[in-house]
Write an enzyme that holds these catalytic residues in place. Structure first.
Site, short mmCIF file in Angstrom:
data_model
loop_
_atom_site.label_atom_id
_atom_site.label_comp_id
_atom_site.label_asym_id
_atom_site.label_seq_id
_atom_site.Cartn_x
_atom_site.Cartn_y
_atom_site.Cartn_z
CE LYS A 79 -2.00 -1.10 3.91
NZ LYS A 79 -1.30 -2.35 4.22
NE ARG A 96 -4.56 -1.35 10.04
CZ ARG A 96 -3.54 -0.87 9.34
NH1 ARG A 96 -3.66 0.21 8.62
NH2 ARG A 96 -2.41 -1.50 9.36
NE ARG A 129 7.84 -2.40 6.21
CZ ARG A 129 6.53 -2.32 6.42
NH1 ARG A 129 5.75 -1.83 5.49
NH2 ARG A 129 6.01 -2.73 7.55
NE ARG A 178 6.08 -0.25 10.11
CZ ARG A 178 4.95 -0.34 9.40
NH1 ARG A 178 4.87 0.25 8.21
NH2 ARG A 178 3.92 -1.01 9.85
NE ARG A 180 2.07 -4.82 11.12
CZ ARG A 180 3.17 -4.71 10.38
NH1 ARG A 180 4.33 -5.15 10.83
NH2 ARG A 180 3.10 -4.14 9.20
P1 AP5 Z 1 4.85 -1.63 1.82
O1 AP5 Z 1 4.53 -0.75 0.67
O2 AP5 Z 1 5.63 -1.07 2.95
O3 AP5 Z 1 3.54 -2.37 2.34
P2 AP5 Z 1 2.28 -1.81 3.15
O4 AP5 Z 1 1.07 -2.43 2.52
O5 AP5 Z 1 2.33 -0.33 3.25
O6 AP5 Z 1 2.53 -2.53 4.54
P3 AP5 Z 1 2.55 -1.96 6.02
O7 AP5 Z 1 3.28 -2.97 6.86
O8 AP5 Z 1 3.03 -0.55 6.06
O9 AP5 Z 1 1.05 -2.02 6.35
P4 AP5 Z 1 0.40 -2.05 7.71
O10 AP5 Z 1 -0.99 -1.93 7.29
O11 AP5 Z 1 0.70 -3.23 8.56
O12 AP5 Z 1 1.10 -0.86 8.51
P5 AP5 Z 1 0.61 0.61 8.85
O13 AP5 Z 1 1.78 1.47 8.87
O14 AP5 Z 1 -0.55 0.97 8.01
O15 AP5 Z 1 5.62 -2.91 1.23
C1 AP5 Z 1 6.11 -3.92 2.10
C2 AP5 Z 1 7.48 -4.41 1.61
O16 AP5 Z 1 7.32 -5.10 0.37
C3 AP5 Z 1 8.49 -3.28 1.32
O17 AP5 Z 1 9.77 -3.72 1.69
C4 AP5 Z 1 8.37 -3.07 -0.20
O18 AP5 Z 1 9.59 -2.59 -0.76
C5 AP5 Z 1 8.05 -4.48 -0.68
N1 AP5 Z 1 7.18 -4.50 -1.86
C6 AP5 Z 1 6.11 -3.71 -2.11
N2 AP5 Z 1 5.52 -4.04 -3.27
C7 AP5 Z 1 6.23 -5.10 -3.77
C8 AP5 Z 1 6.11 -5.92 -4.95
N3 AP5 Z 1 5.13 -5.69 -5.86
N4 AP5 Z 1 7.01 -6.91 -5.13
C9 AP5 Z 1 8.00 -7.12 -4.22
N5 AP5 Z 1 8.18 -6.39 -3.10
C10 AP5 Z 1 7.29 -5.39 -2.86
O19 AP5 Z 1 0.07 0.41 10.34
C11 AP5 Z 1 0.95 0.14 11.41
C12 AP5 Z 1 0.17 0.10 12.71
O20 AP5 Z 1 -0.43 1.38 12.96
C13 AP5 Z 1 -1.02 -0.87 12.76
O21 AP5 Z 1 -0.59 -2.18 13.11
C14 AP5 Z 1 -1.91 -0.22 13.82
O22 AP5 Z 1 -1.41 -0.47 15.11
C15 AP5 Z 1 -1.72 1.26 13.53
N6 AP5 Z 1 -2.73 1.77 12.56
C16 AP5 Z 1 -2.46 2.28 11.33
N7 AP5 Z 1 -3.61 2.64 10.71
C17 AP5 Z 1 -4.61 2.36 11.59
C18 AP5 Z 1 -6.03 2.49 11.53
N8 AP5 Z 1 -6.65 2.99 10.44
N9 AP5 Z 1 -6.74 2.09 12.61
C19 AP5 Z 1 -6.15 1.60 13.71
N10 AP5 Z 1 -4.82 1.43 13.83
C20 AP5 Z 1 -4.05 1.82 12.78
MG MG Z 2 2.68 1.05 4.84
#
Ligand code: AP5
Ligand code: MG
Ligand code: ZN
Length: 219
Positions: free
Chosen positions: A17, A92, A131, A164, A175
């Site tokens: 994402k 979410r 990552r 992270r 997660r």
């Molecule tokens: P990346 O682009 O970083 O993936 P992502 O989908 O953004 O994954 P996240 O881990 O950031 O998502 P998340 O939802 O767990 O975390 P968030 O920060 O939102 O890609 C991942 C890896 O793969 C990278 O190394 C990239 O280079 C690689 N990659 C990408 N595309 C690729 C491809 N096509 N082929 C190969 N490699 C590829 O949330 C973190 C925490 O915050 C949550 O756990 C929660 O506690 C809190 N939080 C955030 N939002 C909310 C909400 N709305 N409500 C409640 N709590 C929340």
């Molecule tokens: Mg992300």
């Protein structure tokens, strides 16, 4: 001015994402609003919101809906969101989706599309453990699939890259469970609203990007 474009990227942790939202920003001029990045900024500044969020994030749990919704609504009210937004990691839960719907209804705004980036769980764990990201500009890299030009350093601003805290294998597994329990129901929610588009997130970053752009254009 034409109507602003609002897109949601839906998908599991590691689906890509953040990676795709950054590219949509460069390509379509949409502002990237990532709830996780907003929380991490608050954690690094040690604000009260950051301290609260950290206690949930470290366990791989979701931050409560009320504070999350308030934070995101404040963010999208800022002037840099006037042309449109790509939401990453929000909503979410069904409660967050309903809160967004209610706010958009009040303000006469319309969601253009919800794009599900689909990737199976085993691949997600592998991606997240490789990552590294930039704490300054939130650029995302991967040691295996998307390495920085200079090892350990951001291509854009030379900041040393970090891993992270919540990318430890046991937290990643939690997660993923939370995603399946609390976020995956949004797939049916947005399908019922006629907004859902699905792309295969297991392709190259460029192929996934092309499909997302196509899905948005067709919406
Ligand atoms: P990346 O682009 O970083 O993936 P992502 O989908 O953004 O994954 P996240 O881990 O950031 O998502 P998340 O939802 O767990 O975390 P968030 O920060 O939102 O890609 C991942 C890896 O793969 C990278 O190394 C990239 O280079 C690689 N990659 C990408 N595309 C690729 C491809 N096509 N082929 C190969 N490699 C590829 O949330 C973190 C925490 O915050 C949550 O756990 C929660 O506690 C809190 N939080 C955030 N939002 C909310 C909400 N709305 N409500 C409640 N709590 C929340
Ligand atoms: Mg992300
Ligand atoms: Zn950077």
């Amino acid at each position: 001015m034409s109507q602003p474009t609002y897109i949601i990227l839906l998908g599991a942790p590691g689906a890509g994402k953040g990676t795709q939202a950054e590219r949509l920003h460069e390509r379509l001029g949409l502002t990237h609003v990532a709830s996780g990045d907003l929380f991490r900024e608050n954690v690094s500044k040690q604000t009260p919101l950051g301290l609260l969020a950290k206690s949930f994030m470290d366990k791989g749990e979701l931050v409560p809906d009320d504070v999350t919704v308030r934070m995101v609504m404040e963010r999208i009210a800022r002037p840099d969101c006037a042309r449109g937004v790509v939401f990453d990691g929000f909503p979410r839960t069904e409660a967050q989706a309903r809160a967004l719907d209610a706010a958009f209804a009040r303000e006469g705004k319309r969601l253009r599309a919800v794009v599900l980036v689909a990737v199976r769980d085993e691949m997600l764990v592998e991606r997240l453990t490789a990552r590294w990201s930039c704490p300054t500009c939130n650029a995302v890299y991967n040691l295996l699939s998307n390495p920085p030009r200079v090892a350990g350093q951001c291509d854009r601003d030379n900041t040393p890259l970090v891993q992270r805290d919540d990318d430890k294998p046991e937290t990643v597994r939690r997660r993923l469970e939370v995603y399946h329990q609390q976020t995956a129901p949004l797939i049916a929610y947005y399908r019922a609203a006629g907004l859902l588009r699905e792309v295969n997130g297991a392709q190259s970053i460029e192929q996934v990007q092309a499909q997302i752009v196509q899905a948005i254009e067709e919406a």
